[in-house]
Design an enzyme around this catalytic site. Structure first.
Site, PDB file in Angstrom:
ATOM      1  N   GLY A   1      17.862   1.075 -16.078  1.00 31.41           N
ATOM      2  CA  GLY A   1      18.931   2.029 -15.798  1.00 31.41           C
ATOM      3  C   GLY A   1      19.658   2.426 -17.070  1.00 31.41           C
TER       4      GLY A   1
ATOM      5  CB  SER B   1      12.709   1.470 -15.573  1.00 31.09           C
ATOM      6  OG  SER B   1      13.560   2.526 -15.217  1.00 31.09           O
TER       7      SER B   1
ATOM      8  CG  ASP C   1      -9.119   7.147   0.546  1.00 30.83           C
ATOM      9  OD1 ASP C   1      -9.378   6.617  -0.549  1.00 30.83           O
ATOM     10  OD2 ASP C   1      -8.997   6.493   1.599  1.00 30.83           O
TER      11      ASP C   1
ATOM     12  CG  ASP D   1     -12.098   6.204  -5.072  1.00 31.48           C
ATOM     13  OD1 ASP D   1     -12.575   6.577  -3.978  1.00 31.48           O
ATOM     14  OD2 ASP D   1     -11.218   5.327  -5.162  1.00 31.48           O
TER      15      ASP D   1
ATOM     16  CG  LEU E   1     -14.596   2.655  -1.041  1.00 32.32           C
ATOM     17  CD1 LEU E   1     -15.792   2.425  -0.118  1.00 32.32           C
ATOM     18  CD2 LEU E   1     -14.279   1.379  -1.833  1.00 32.32           C
TER      19      LEU E   1
ATOM     20  CG  ASP F   1     -10.378   2.543  -1.639  1.00 34.04           C
ATOM     21  OD1 ASP F   1      -9.798   3.645  -1.624  1.00 34.04           O
ATOM     22  OD2 ASP F   1     -10.691   1.957  -2.688  1.00 34.04           O
TER      23      ASP F   1
ATOM     24  CB  SER G   1      20.477  11.662 -12.173  1.00 30.65           C
ATOM     25  OG  SER G   1      19.188  11.270 -12.571  1.00 30.65           O
TER      26      SER G   1
ATOM     27  CG  ASP H   1       7.837   5.974 -11.150  1.00 28.57           C
ATOM     28  OD1 ASP H   1       8.909   6.155 -10.547  1.00 28.57           O
ATOM     29  OD2 ASP H   1       7.776   5.425 -12.264  1.00 28.57           O
TER      30      ASP H   1
ATOM     31  CG  HIS I   1      10.724   3.273 -11.195  1.00 27.01           C
ATOM     32  ND1 HIS I   1      10.208   3.995 -12.250  1.00 27.01           N
ATOM     33  CD2 HIS I   1      11.867   2.704 -11.657  1.00 27.01           C
ATOM     34  CE1 HIS I   1      11.003   3.887 -13.293  1.00 27.01           C
ATOM     35  NE2 HIS I   1      12.011   3.100 -12.967  1.00 27.01           N
TER      36      HIS I   1
END
Length: 528
Positions: A105, A189, A267, A270, A272, A274, A360, A422, A461
């Site tokens: 932070g 962070s 999905d 790649d 697969l 999963d 913020s 994130d 995050h």
């Protein structure tokens, strides 16, 4: 008396003489460190802590000497007390390594120096024998009000990294009678930003750096936070008094619907299906797929919900279309509670409790607008004029230099990781930085010799999300630095899915299923 350590403190450089070396780590040696106090460097307390369970970590820790200290205590603007406090813990089973525990932070408090800042599931570094140091980064004001003081902004932005590191290493040398043989900075962070800042401004301080989810371009990402909050608030249903309730902009069912549809679209890229999207960069998703054809219900999104989801994922811009920030990935981790905590919160009052709303707003008005503006309200942010008021903050807060030649040439290694879902800062911004680093470092092969980025599918995050968020970045950076064993992959797991492992691949490669073998095993995937 031989002068061996240089500390740069505020505007002057002082040379501090080393105390006679102490060969044995014990309670008497710990207490003797108090004599290192000077006019500007005060040891507040030294405490010998016996081995045993620790309430901060719920882990068994070795016996250690704890030093609480403050550098350059003074009154700043508005007579606010300022000073770089730190917590240094030196275990009696010292492995010879120094560990800077990154903050979070706007800092403003000294977190227990146990070696956190790593991904989940790892033993505290202190328990593994690392000497660990943490700091408040120069102030005790997590609301950002330290920013009324110009010098305090710089201390928080970058100077505390050097000051605290040099002070801590000097104490370690005096206490153990030898210097650390390797030094590491590990954080996520703001701690990740500190790691990137150290690699750019202080290339001699650390041998290895782990920078997780680095908020390294705060002068721009805070603009984007205002963009998101304003757009989300604009479609938030109102209470009986006519006040928009941010938490209601999207229900949990809406977010789960989005998550499922992102998986349906991406999905299998790649090889697969999963439950993970391994390459969000290739996921060309549009939430318009979910727009209601008729009345709004829980199986579709309203026109406004689709539009705002597209708008916030496209990134902020001014009225002329000039981009202030990068786009955001569409990742199934959007259904995780962490996305709600950061973006929407759960407050049923007109005062939102989303992390972005408070962090913020305080950050912009106190730290990132020059001069500080205590009356600023993020909901009134003007995307044509207010970003210009934030440009000066880039000088002390942003870690954007892609010239890491000095860090590289002395053998430094940096491992960066970022969760694809994130909600605090876009993984695409970190990838954009790495692309720039690659260009300035002579190509991908030359860059991977000292810097590697790992994007973590569906991680939030620093941790959490709907994917696998546990991996040992510290062990990876130590092996890379000390044994020249570069991390070809990081093996990720999760306590919630103990039978599954997944390979994290160095960017720009991603994990693809080999076509045979256990689909729940990292060994069945290749990085391509």
């Amino acid at each position: 008396m031989k002068c061996t350590t240089r500390w740069v403190l505020s505007t002057s450089t002082v040379c501090v003489a080393m105390l006679p070396q102490i060969a044995v780590a014990n309670s008497d040696a710990c207490a003797s460190l108090v004599v290192q106090s000077t006019d500007r460097l005060e040891i507040v307390a030294t405490t010998w802590v016996e081995a045993g369970a620790d309430h901060d970590t719920n882990a068994d820790l070795p016996a250690y000497c704890r030093v609480d200290r403050i550098i350059d205590a003074h009154l700043g603007a508005g007579d606010r007390p300022l000073g770089q406090k730190f917590d240094l813990r030196m275990p009696d089973n010292w492995n010879g390594r120094f560990y800077f525990q990154g903050g979070g932070g706007l800092d403003g408090r000294v977190r227990p120096a146990i070696g956190s800042g790593q991904p989940d599931g790892n033993t505290p570094a202190l328990a593994e024998g690392y000497t660990v140091i943490s700091t408040n980064a120069g102030h005790d004001y997590p609301d950002g009000s330290f920013g009324f003081d110009t010098e305090a902004r710089e201390v928080w932005g970058y100077r505390a990294i050097e000051d605290v590191t040099l002070a801590g290493k000097s104490l370690v040398s005096a206490y153990f009678g030898e210097d650390p043989h390797h030094s590491y900075l590990v954080g996520c962070s703001n701690g990740g930003r500190q790691g990137m800042m150290a690699s750019q401004r202080y290339p001699d301080l650390y041998d290895g750096i782990v920078a997780g989810a680095p908020v390294f371009r705060l002068s721009r990402s805070h603009i984007d936070t205002a963009w998101g909050l304003q757009n989300l608030t604009a479609i938030a249903p109102e209470n009986d008094d006519g006040d928009p309730i941010l938490a209601r902009a999207y229900s949990d069912a809406n977010l789960a619907l989005l998550s499922d549809d992102i998986l349906a679209a991406c999905d299998g890229l790649d090889g697969l299906e999963d439950g993970l999207v391994s390459d969000v960069g290739q996921c060309d998703y549009d939430p318009a797929r979910l727009q209601c054809n008729g009345d709004k219900n829980e199986s579709c999104l309203s026109t406004d919900q689709v539009r705002v989801m597209q708008t916030i994922h496209s990134g902020s811009h001014d009225s002329a279309g000039h981009a202030w920030y990068v786009p955001w990935p569409f990742d199934p981790g959007i259904a995780d509670e962490g996305w709600r905590r950061w973006r929407l919160g759960d407050s049923e009052t007109k005062e939102p409790n989303a992390i972005k709303a408070g962090l913020s707003n305080n950050g912009i008005k106190h730290v990132f607008i020059t001069p500080a503006d205590g009356d600023f309200d993020i909901q009134n942010f003007d995307f044509d004029t207010d970003p210009l008021r934030m440009e000066a903050s880039a000088d002390f807060a942003d870690a954007v230099s892609a010239d890491l030649s000095a860090f590289r040439d002395r053998g430094g290694k940096i491992l960066i990781y970022h969760g694809a879902s994130d909600p605090a800062t876009s993984a695409f911004d970190t990838a954009r930085y790495y692309d720039k680093l690659t260009q300035e470092s002579g190509g991908l092969a030359a860059t991977t010799d000292f810097a590697r980025l790992f994007l973590v599918p569906s991680m939030g995050h620093c941790r959490g999300g709907t994917g696998l968020d546990e991996f040992d970045a510290l062990a990876a950076i130590v092996a890379w630095v000390e044994e020249n064993d570069a991390p070809e992959t990081l093996t990720a797991s999760s306590t919630e899915m103990p039978s599954i492992t997944w390979p994290l691949c160095p960017y720009p490669t991603t994990a693809f299923y080999d076509g045979s073998g256990n689909t729940n095993s990292a060994g069945s995937f290749s990085c391509t």
